[in-house]
Design an enzyme around this catalytic site. Structure first.
Site, short mmCIF file in Angstrom:
data_model
loop_
_atom_site.label_atom_id
_atom_site.label_comp_id
_atom_site.label_asym_id
_atom_site.label_seq_id
_atom_site.Cartn_x
_atom_site.Cartn_y
_atom_site.Cartn_z
N ARG A 284 0.84 -1.18 0.00
CA ARG A 284 0.00 0.00 0.00
C ARG A 284 0.89 1.24 0.00
NH1 ARG A 284 -1.76 -3.49 4.10
NH2 ARG A 284 -3.88 -4.33 3.84
N HIS B 138 -2.78 2.11 -6.25
CA HIS B 138 -3.24 0.96 -5.46
C HIS B 138 -3.63 -0.21 -6.35
CE1 HIS B 138 -4.51 -0.66 -1.58
NE2 HIS B 138 -5.55 -1.19 -2.20
N ARG C 48 -1.06 -2.93 -6.58
CA ARG C 48 -1.12 -3.94 -5.51
C ARG C 48 -2.10 -5.04 -5.93
NH1 ARG C 48 -1.19 -5.01 0.16
NH2 ARG C 48 -3.25 -5.41 1.01
N HIS D 59 -3.23 -9.52 4.91
CA HIS D 59 -4.63 -9.58 5.34
C HIS D 59 -4.80 -10.69 6.37
CE1 HIS D 59 -6.73 -6.63 2.99
NE2 HIS D 59 -6.18 -7.04 1.87
N TYR E 288 -8.74 -12.03 -5.17
CA TYR E 288 -7.72 -12.39 -6.16
C TYR E 288 -7.89 -13.80 -6.69
CZ TYR E 288 -6.00 -8.18 -4.10
OH TYR E 288 -5.94 -6.90 -3.64
#
Length: 378
Positions: free
Chosen positions: A206, A315, A318, A341, A350
């Site tokens: 990030r 972003h 990412r 996460h 994803y």
């Protein structure tokens, strides 16, 4: 019993007829203090029945002090905020949501008077006023947490935030960049930010994590970096380094060996000196700010020939890198560890990346089918 005369005593509490003709129920709470029913009754029987139900609530441990409800939601929310340990940016975010989206609509209501219909109407009104679904969902989650505390503290019986799915927000799917586009942007952007672009994509960091990196966070021997902190910008412009959103955010990340030369060149050219020196600095030597970087980013996109219609943000790199990780065969847990996460919900985004691999699997199975059919026909 005469109007206004002595109260008729019952096993629990008492009732009396008022000069108006209505009946009043009185009782002592668990604390011994005298209390009255919140309303009067048309008949003596109704008043006595209310006392029976109130006594039963006390015996079941379900009785709520009516005086405790004589506080507005704004007052209770302010107290709730004071009693919570929240990171500075989180506190500022919560306060903003409450100030803009709760206090004007529900703040003056007594906490105990807010019901599920109130919450449903509040949510519907917010959406009708054009407030974005993610913002309404975030505010709803804050409200749910506030009322959950009131339930835990035996101040209300049930949480009025019971709108199914109201706390969930499904963000629109963001674009991904191609490998060629990532390198084109890295070449086009100001040299001091070349490595930042590459790390956003290949380390899935990030912006706040990127600008918080220090020299000591880079291990060239292991070709690895470690995320320890994240830089946040407050509404007043103050920049604060704090722990990542969760413990999972503190993580080591292996870097592709192909980035080693880029890291070495950046350390020699742009990073501050000393182990605690910042990896990335703005043109004036300060910590890069998101709004300033966004101007640099847009110029780089134009120079790299990336169309505005794609709407690509930093972003999104990412997101791009995480998609590549999923395509490489990384498991859900591995993707979670790499992007920092602690829950599977975000990392599941994803998994759509496995569609391409699924097509490849289907193609391989098709080859087996054709081979088998060929043997049968032979």
């Amino acid at each position: 019993m005469r109007a206004g005369g002595r109260a008729a005593e019952s096993r629990f509490g008492s009732v009396r007829k008022l000069p108006s003709g209505a009946w009043q129920a009185r009782y002592a709470g668990p604390d011994g203090l005298p209390r009255k029913a919140p309303n009067t009754f048309d008949t003596k029987r109704a008043a006595e029945q209310w006392l029976v139900e109130t006594e039963a609530e006390m015996l079941r441990g379900e009785w709520l002090d009516p005086d405790a409800g004589k506080i507005t939601l704004t007052e209770y929310a302010d107290r709730w905020m004071r009693e919570r340990y929240l990171k500075a940016l989180t506190r500022e975010e919560y306060e903003r949501h409450l100030r803009l989206h709760v206090r004007p609509q529900l703040g003056d209501h007594l906490r105990n008077a807010i019901t599920a219909p109130h919450i449903r109407k509040w949510r519907a009104d917010r959406l009708a006023d054009g407030i974005g679904k993610p913002t309404v969902a975030k505010t709803y989650r804050i409200l749910h947490a506030i009322f959950a505390t009131a339930v835990d503290d035996d101040l209300i019986r049930r949480n009025p935030c019971r709108v199914k799915g109201a706390g969930q927000d499904k963000a629109e799917e963001r674009p991904t960049a191609t490998l060629q586009q990532v390198f084109a942007i890295a070449e086009a952007i100001q040299p001091r930010y070349r490595l930042l672009v590459l790390l956003a994509a290949f380390a899935q960091l990030r912006f706040g994590e990127l600008v918080a990196l220090r020299r000591r966070d880079i291990d060239l021997g292991a070709t690895e970096l470690r995320v320890r902190r994240a830089t946040s910008e407050m509404e007043d412009g103050t920049q604060v380094d704090a722990d990542p959103k969760s413990e999972a955010g503190k993580r080591p990340i292996s870097l592709p060996a192909g980035l080693r030369a880029d890291v070495e060149w950046h350390l020699a050219q742009f990073a501050e000196g000393g182990p605690d020196g910042r990896l990335f600095r703005g043109t004036q030597g300060g910590i890069p700010r998101r709004r300033n970087f966004n101007r640099v980013w847009r110029k780089a996109l134009a120079a790299a020939g990336i169309p505005d219609a794609l709407g690509l943000h930093l972003h999104d790199l990412r997101h791009t890198g995480s998609t590549w990780s999923a395509q490489s065969g990384a498991t859900l847990k591995e993707v979670m560890a790499r992007i920092g996460h602690s829950s599977t919900r975000a990392a599941m985004i994803y998994q759509h990346a496995t569609r391409d691999r699924d097509h490849a699997i289907a193609a391989a199975l098709d080859a087996l089918i054709e081979e088998a059919r060929g043997k049968i026909s032979a």
